[in-house]
Scaffold this active site. Structure first.
Site, PDB file in Angstrom:
ATOM      1  N   GLY A 194       0.778  -1.199   0.025  1.00  0.00           N
ATOM      2  CA  GLY A 194      -0.022  -0.053   0.121  1.00  0.00           C
ATOM      3  C   GLY A 194       0.833   1.206   0.039  1.00  0.00           C
ATOM      4  O   GLY A 194       1.797   1.130  -0.558  1.00  0.00           O
ATOM      5  N   CYS A 231       6.190  -5.612   0.655  1.00  0.00           N
ATOM      6  CA  CYS A 231       6.361  -4.110   0.076  1.00  0.00           C
ATOM      7  C   CYS A 231       6.279  -3.188   1.100  1.00  0.00           C
ATOM      8  O   CYS A 231       7.321  -2.825   1.852  1.00  0.00           O
ATOM      9  CB  CYS A 231       5.065  -4.128  -1.116  1.00  0.00           C
ATOM     10  SG  CYS A 231       5.623  -2.833  -2.295  1.00  0.00           S
ATOM     11  N   ARG A 254      12.955   3.133   0.134  1.00  0.00           N
ATOM     12  CA  ARG A 254      11.593   2.949  -0.731  1.00  0.00           C
ATOM     13  C   ARG A 254      11.597   3.127  -2.007  1.00  0.00           C
ATOM     14  O   ARG A 254      12.646   3.931  -2.625  1.00  0.00           O
ATOM     15  CB  ARG A 254      10.654   4.042   0.009  1.00  0.00           C
ATOM     16  CG  ARG A 254      10.671   4.031   1.608  1.00  0.00           C
ATOM     17  CD  ARG A 254       9.828   4.984   2.317  1.00  0.00           C
ATOM     18  NE  ARG A 254      10.011   6.520   1.708  1.00  0.00           N
ATOM     19  CZ  ARG A 254       9.408   7.371   1.582  1.00  0.00           C
ATOM     20  NH1 ARG A 254       8.173   7.287   2.197  1.00  0.00           N
ATOM     21  NH2 ARG A 254       9.639   8.570   1.157  1.00  0.00           N
ATOM     22  N   HIS A 295       4.918  -8.783  -3.997  1.00  0.00           N
ATOM     23  CA  HIS A 295       3.712  -8.872  -3.492  1.00  0.00           C
ATOM     24  C   HIS A 295       3.216 -10.280  -3.869  1.00  0.00           C
ATOM     25  O   HIS A 295       2.797 -10.774  -5.048  1.00  0.00           O
ATOM     26  CB  HIS A 295       2.628  -7.888  -4.425  1.00  0.00           C
ATOM     27  CG  HIS A 295       2.564  -6.674  -4.158  1.00  0.00           C
ATOM     28  ND1 HIS A 295       1.841  -6.093  -3.247  1.00  0.00           N
ATOM     29  CD2 HIS A 295       3.467  -5.753  -4.705  1.00  0.00           C
ATOM     30  CE1 HIS A 295       1.823  -4.724  -3.101  1.00  0.00           C
ATOM     31  NE2 HIS A 295       2.952  -4.493  -3.794  1.00  0.00           N
ATOM     32  N   GLU A 308       0.855 -12.041  -3.050  1.00  0.00           N
ATOM     33  CA  GLU A 308      -0.432 -12.305  -2.846  1.00  0.00           C
ATOM     34  C   GLU A 308      -1.309 -12.261  -4.473  1.00  0.00           C
ATOM     35  O   GLU A 308      -2.275 -12.387  -4.420  1.00  0.00           O
ATOM     36  CB  GLU A 308      -1.001 -11.119  -1.735  1.00  0.00           C
ATOM     37  CG  GLU A 308      -1.312 -10.093  -2.292  1.00  0.00           C
ATOM     38  CD  GLU A 308      -0.090  -9.178  -2.184  1.00  0.00           C
ATOM     39  OE1 GLU A 308      -0.207  -7.952  -2.415  1.00  0.00           O
ATOM     40  OE2 GLU A 308       0.836  -9.659  -1.886  1.00  0.00           O
TER      41      GLU A 308
END
Length: 191
Positions: free
Chosen positions: A48, A79, A108, A172, A174
């Site tokens: 996010g 992430c 980042r 990620h 997922e």
């Protein structure tokens, strides 16, 4: 007995994580409050926007609760979750308050902006070979402290690591049909 795995549900990819947890025989639970956190045995802090998630964690009184939870329960940061779990940020992030769960310094957006997103197959120690991994505005681990084990690298940058019961990755897991990374995290949970 099903393992109850929480997914921090303040902002970011939540339903995809819950779906993978359920596919693996666990019970995925959205965590929005300290009371929700008290119901689970492991926690995923999803991708996010790291600054927004950091601010929301503090607003709903989860900052100290997550730190306390992580002393005895597994936590997996993906992430933006990796950034939040870390102990330092190398490129700004002044508005972000890291949880200091794992001794890593993070860059980042280390792999670039949204347009620089990509998918690669990674060989991940303790997980498997050629694991599909989706990188979206992904961070990377700039340095690791003593006791942190590197599990995967991409282009000589650390993209997955663990220290005790804390697991982090830049990508990620997922967002693919492969659930081996989430399965590895769930193997750390003792119901």
């Amino acid at each position: 007995m099903k393992k109850k795995v929480g997914v921090l549900a303040l902002q970011g990819a939540v339903s995809e994580h819950i779906s993978q947890i359920n596919q693996l025989g666990g019970q995925g639970i959205a965590v929005k409050t300290p009371a929700d956190l008290a119901q689970v045995q492991g926690l995923i802090i999803p991708g996010g926007e790291s600054t927004a998630i950091s601010r929301l964690i503090q607003q709903v009184n989860l900052y100290e609760a997550i730190q306390e939870f992580a002393k005895t329960n597994p936590v997996f940061g993906t992430c933006a979750g990796l950034i939040l779990c870390g102990s330092g940020i190398t490129d700004g992030g002044e508005k972000l308050k890291p949880l200091n769960l794992i001794d890593i310094a993070v860059t980042r957006n280390g792999f670039g902006r949204q347009v620089d997103s990509f998918e690669v197959d990674l060989d991940i120690e303790n997980v498997g070979k050629a694991i599909p991994s989706v990188f979206i505005r992904a961070p990377f681990i700039d340095s690791v402290g003593q006791g942190v084990k590197t599990l995967a690298t991409y282009e000589d940058k650390i993209v997955m690591a663990e220290q005790g019961n804390i697991l982090v990755c830049s990508f990620h897991p997922e967002l693919t049909d492969n659930n081996q990374v989430t399965g590895y995290f769930m193997s750390k949970i003792i119901p």
